[in-house]
Scaffold this motif. Structure first.
Motif, mmCIF file in Angstrom:
data_model
loop_
_atom_site.group_PDB
_atom_site.id
_atom_site.type_symbol
_atom_site.label_atom_id
_atom_site.label_comp_id
_atom_site.label_asym_id
_atom_site.label_seq_id
_atom_site.Cartn_x
_atom_site.Cartn_y
_atom_site.Cartn_z
ATOM 1 N N GLY A 81 33.222 4.440 -33.346
ATOM 2 C CA GLY A 81 34.194 5.298 -32.666
ATOM 3 C C GLY A 81 33.445 6.271 -31.772
ATOM 4 O O GLY A 81 33.440 7.476 -31.992
ATOM 5 N N GLU A 82 32.772 5.709 -30.746
ATOM 6 C CA GLU A 82 31.907 6.539 -29.899
ATOM 7 C C GLU A 82 32.574 6.812 -28.552
ATOM 8 O O GLU A 82 33.132 5.910 -27.934
ATOM 9 C CB GLU A 82 30.573 5.813 -29.688
ATOM 10 C CG GLU A 82 29.390 6.733 -29.638
ATOM 11 C CD GLU A 82 29.172 7.458 -30.961
ATOM 12 O OE1 GLU A 82 29.588 8.629 -31.063
ATOM 13 O OE2 GLU A 82 28.566 6.866 -31.864
ATOM 14 N N HIS A 83 32.469 8.059 -28.121
ATOM 15 C CA HIS A 83 33.098 8.506 -26.873
ATOM 16 C C HIS A 83 34.608 8.262 -26.898
ATOM 17 O O HIS A 83 35.217 7.947 -25.882
ATOM 18 C CB HIS A 83 32.434 7.841 -25.653
ATOM 19 C CG HIS A 83 31.053 8.373 -25.400
ATOM 20 N ND1 HIS A 83 30.825 9.567 -24.746
ATOM 21 C CD2 HIS A 83 29.838 7.913 -25.763
ATOM 22 C CE1 HIS A 83 29.516 9.797 -24.701
ATOM 23 N NE2 HIS A 83 28.895 8.813 -25.318
ATOM 24 N N ASP A 143 36.417 10.633 -28.928
ATOM 25 C CA ASP A 143 37.020 11.875 -29.461
ATOM 26 C C ASP A 143 37.587 12.772 -28.370
ATOM 27 O O ASP A 143 38.405 13.640 -28.660
ATOM 28 C CB ASP A 143 36.050 12.638 -30.383
ATOM 29 C CG ASP A 143 34.852 13.248 -29.693
ATOM 30 O OD1 ASP A 143 34.516 12.836 -28.559
ATOM 31 O OD2 ASP A 143 34.217 14.139 -30.300
ATOM 32 N N TYR A 144 37.182 12.572 -27.118
ATOM 33 C CA TYR A 144 37.826 13.331 -26.035
ATOM 34 C C TYR A 144 38.815 12.438 -25.296
ATOM 35 O O TYR A 144 39.280 12.778 -24.209
ATOM 36 C CB TYR A 144 36.785 13.942 -25.086
ATOM 37 C CG TYR A 144 35.751 12.950 -24.586
ATOM 38 C CD1 TYR A 144 36.005 12.178 -23.464
ATOM 39 C CD2 TYR A 144 34.536 12.792 -25.248
ATOM 40 C CE1 TYR A 144 35.063 11.259 -23.018
ATOM 41 C CE2 TYR A 144 33.601 11.877 -24.806
ATOM 42 C CZ TYR A 144 33.867 11.122 -23.691
ATOM 43 O OH TYR A 144 32.944 10.204 -23.236
ATOM 44 N N CYS A 146 31.873 19.156 -25.396
ATOM 45 C CA CYS A 146 31.956 18.139 -26.458
ATOM 46 C C CYS A 146 33.351 18.052 -27.057
ATOM 47 O O CYS A 146 34.166 18.973 -26.918
ATOM 48 C CB CYS A 146 30.952 18.466 -27.565
ATOM 49 S SG CYS A 146 31.323 19.991 -28.438
ATOM 50 N N GLY A 147 33.619 16.940 -27.725
ATOM 51 C CA GLY A 147 34.866 16.782 -28.479
ATOM 52 C C GLY A 147 34.737 17.429 -29.852
ATOM 53 O O GLY A 147 33.806 18.209 -30.097
ATOM 54 N N ILE A 148 35.640 17.064 -30.757
ATOM 55 C CA ILE A 148 35.682 17.725 -32.069
ATOM 56 C C ILE A 148 34.886 16.981 -33.142
ATOM 57 O O ILE A 148 34.654 17.499 -34.229
ATOM 58 C CB ILE A 148 37.159 17.919 -32.521
ATOM 59 C CG1 ILE A 148 37.277 18.785 -33.793
ATOM 60 C CG2 ILE A 148 37.846 16.564 -32.761
ATOM 61 C CD1 ILE A 148 36.760 20.176 -33.670
ATOM 62 N N MET A 149 34.437 15.752 -32.827
ATOM 63 C CA MET A 149 33.881 14.917 -33.893
ATOM 64 C C MET A 149 32.759 15.577 -34.704
ATOM 65 O O MET A 149 32.792 15.569 -35.937
ATOM 66 C CB MET A 149 33.352 13.609 -33.316
ATOM 67 C CG MET A 149 32.574 12.806 -34.345
ATOM 68 S SD MET A 149 32.201 11.171 -33.822
ATOM 69 C CE MET A 149 30.872 11.445 -32.662
ATOM 70 N N ASP A 150 31.762 16.109 -34.017
ATOM 71 C CA ASP A 150 30.555 16.556 -34.723
ATOM 72 C C ASP A 150 30.846 17.701 -35.683
ATOM 73 O O ASP A 150 30.475 17.666 -36.861
ATOM 74 C CB ASP A 150 29.481 17.006 -33.726
ATOM 75 C CG ASP A 150 29.152 15.926 -32.712
ATOM 76 O OD1 ASP A 150 29.511 14.760 -32.963
ATOM 77 O OD2 ASP A 150 28.547 16.251 -31.676
ATOM 78 N N GLY A 209 26.273 8.725 -31.500
ATOM 79 C CA GLY A 209 26.269 10.017 -30.806
ATOM 80 C C GLY A 209 26.522 9.836 -29.317
ATOM 81 O O GLY A 209 27.088 8.840 -28.879
ATOM 82 N N ALA A 210 26.049 10.786 -28.538
ATOM 83 C CA ALA A 210 26.361 10.787 -27.109
ATOM 84 C C ALA A 210 25.654 9.658 -26.350
ATOM 85 O O ALA A 210 26.158 9.150 -25.357
ATOM 86 C CB ALA A 210 25.984 12.127 -26.497
ATOM 87 N N ARG A 227 25.206 15.012 -38.981
ATOM 88 C CA ARG A 227 26.165 13.921 -39.127
ATOM 89 C C ARG A 227 25.686 12.676 -38.416
ATOM 90 O O ARG A 227 24.867 12.732 -37.498
ATOM 91 C CB ARG A 227 27.543 14.314 -38.594
ATOM 92 C CG ARG A 227 27.650 14.465 -37.069
ATOM 93 C CD ARG A 227 28.141 13.217 -36.364
ATOM 94 N NE ARG A 227 28.080 13.343 -34.912
ATOM 95 C CZ ARG A 227 27.044 12.968 -34.178
ATOM 96 N NH1 ARG A 227 25.959 12.499 -34.741
ATOM 97 N NH2 ARG A 227 27.066 13.087 -32.854
ATOM 98 N N TYR A 232 27.234 13.132 -19.761
ATOM 99 C CA TYR A 232 28.329 13.236 -20.724
ATOM 100 C C TYR A 232 29.572 13.786 -20.028
ATOM 101 O O TYR A 232 30.656 13.216 -20.122
ATOM 102 C CB TYR A 232 27.906 14.156 -21.881
ATOM 103 C CG TYR A 232 28.932 14.292 -22.979
ATOM 104 C CD1 TYR A 232 28.947 13.414 -24.058
ATOM 105 C CD2 TYR A 232 29.901 15.297 -22.944
ATOM 106 C CE1 TYR A 232 29.886 13.534 -25.062
ATOM 107 C CE2 TYR A 232 30.847 15.425 -23.947
ATOM 108 C CZ TYR A 232 30.833 14.552 -25.005
ATOM 109 O OH TYR A 232 31.779 14.678 -26.003
#
Ligand code: GLA
Length: 387
Positions: free
Chosen positions: A32-34, A36-37, A170-174, A338-339, A27, A224
């Motif tokens: 919309g980075e960082h 998702d948490y 990690c969050g749910i995005m990936d 990404g991260a 993906r 992270y």
């Protein structure tokens, strides 16, 4: 591709009796980075590159793993009675984690399997090769055992295994972007409640170009987790003065009004990024709906600046790629994706500028950083499939 994979499987595991071929994408996140948490929005899409898997169920409990990306490791063996993370198990901790996570949900993996993987996502590039392996494993298990699991469940199971088996918070995005991918669409996901909508990406006369820094993440995972905890502390401080559940609940105006509740300047910057990036993501999708790709690009650029200055997750490699991209006519927008701390940038580039983009950004990067970047013109693809 399918034939080649089956041939290799036969070479490694003796025959192809009962083997099936599966695919799950990688993906890229457009904006919309960082967030998702932090209960905010994200806007990722699945790619047509990803991870192929050839798998068959075994009669016994033995697990035999082989990766064409790590041929030197040979066949790695384990059993379904030992679904625990082991450092020396390397990449196999990802499929094993998913097998374990299914069990935690009452879906027991009782038999062993032979599993061969081949990924064409550059490793450690921030295009979610690990989430791709997780969703791939989930779709294999679902097919092999007839488990009742929706694609959204595959995403949640993948995230659960990554958090609890592999120890990455990690969050749910990936996993969501990969499991729910849809050709030519990005996914506008509200991570506070998992509501989402597909948004068609019709880039008339332009393409998505990924520039890979080839900088390995190194300290990335610990940084992270550090950012996550900075945001958690900032949220707790804000909750003393305003009733919110996540940073994503705040508008920019509310943030400015209440920000002094955050008692540390650095934490204030982190929270500012989370709040503003969420709003930028909402605005970006609105712009896209109005066919205002220029505005979308400007918001991508602003996202990078915020990740560089307030969230501080870029570094000289990603900054060089993005700042060189901004100099080129025909670049609509460019940002890290990404991260961070390494990995890739994502740019929207007009067709006629792609060649000079790759040439000029590539040359400037090599000169400044001392090693080469790689470039990929990518397409948006579907979620997991059986081939
Ligand atoms: C990594 C994580 C995602 C997300 C991004 C940053 O890719 O796995 O959950 O937090 O970083 O947006």
């Amino acid at each position: 591709m399918k034939e080649k994979l089956l041939q290799k499987f036969e070479e490694i595991f003796g025959d192809t009796e009962g083997a099936k071929v599966y695919f799950a994408p990688g993906r890229v996140n457009l904006i919309g980075e960082h967030t998702d948490y932090n209960g905010g929005h994200v806007f990722p899409c699945a790619l047509t590159i990803g991870t192929y898997g050839v798998a068959r169920k075994r009669e016994d409990k033995k697990l035999r793993f082989f990766s064409m990306n790590f041929e030197n490791l040979g066949v790695i063996e384990s059993t379904v009675d030992d679904l625990k993370p082991h450092k020396e198990a390397g990449w196999t901790n990802y499929p094993k984690g998913v097998m374990w996570a299914f069990g935690e949900r009452g879906m027991q993996v009782t038999n062993g399997m032979d599993l061969m993987l081949f990924g064409n996502i550059p490793n450690g590039s921030g295009l979610s090769s690990s989430a791709s392996v997780e969703v791939l494993t989930g779709s294999i298990l679902r097919d092999m055992y007839g488990f009742e699991a929706s694609n959204q469940d595959l995403a949640l199971i993948g995230q659960f295994s990554e958090n609890n088996f592999n120890g990455v918070n990690c969050g749910i995005m990936d996993q969501f972007a990969i499991a729910m991918g849809k050709k030519d669409n990005a996914i506008f996901l509200d991570t506070s409640n998992l509501q989402f909508e597909y948004a068609p990406i019709q880039l008339k006369g332009a393409k998505i170009v990924i520039s890979c820094s080839n900088k390995k993440r190194g300290l990335g995972d610990s940084k992270y987790n550090e950012r996550r905890s900075e945001c958690e502390t900032a949220l707790a401080e804000l909750q003393q003065v305003i009733g919110i559940n996540t940073l994503g609940d705040l508008s920019e105006e509310q943030f400015e009004l209440y920000k002094t509740a955050i008692k540390d300047e650095v934490r204030q910057k982190r929270a500012k990024h989370a709040v503003y990036e969420n709003q930028r993501t909402i605005q970006a999708v609105e712009a896209l709906k109005k066919d205002d790709i220029e505005k979308f690009g400007q918001l991508m650029n602003a996202s990078h600046v915020s990740l560089r200055d307030d969230y501080e997750v870029t570094g000289v490699e990603l900054d060089t790629l993005v700042e060189e991209a901004w100099k080129i006519d025909g670049v609509i927008g460019s940002r890290m994706t990404g991260a961070g701390f390494g990995g890739c940038t994502v740019s929207i580039v007009k067709d006629e500028a792609i060649d000079s983009f790759i040439e000029k950004v590539g040359a400037a990067y090599l000169k400044k950083i001392g090693y080469a970047a790689d470039f990929y013109v990518v397409e948006i693809g579907d979620g997991p499939v059986i081939l």
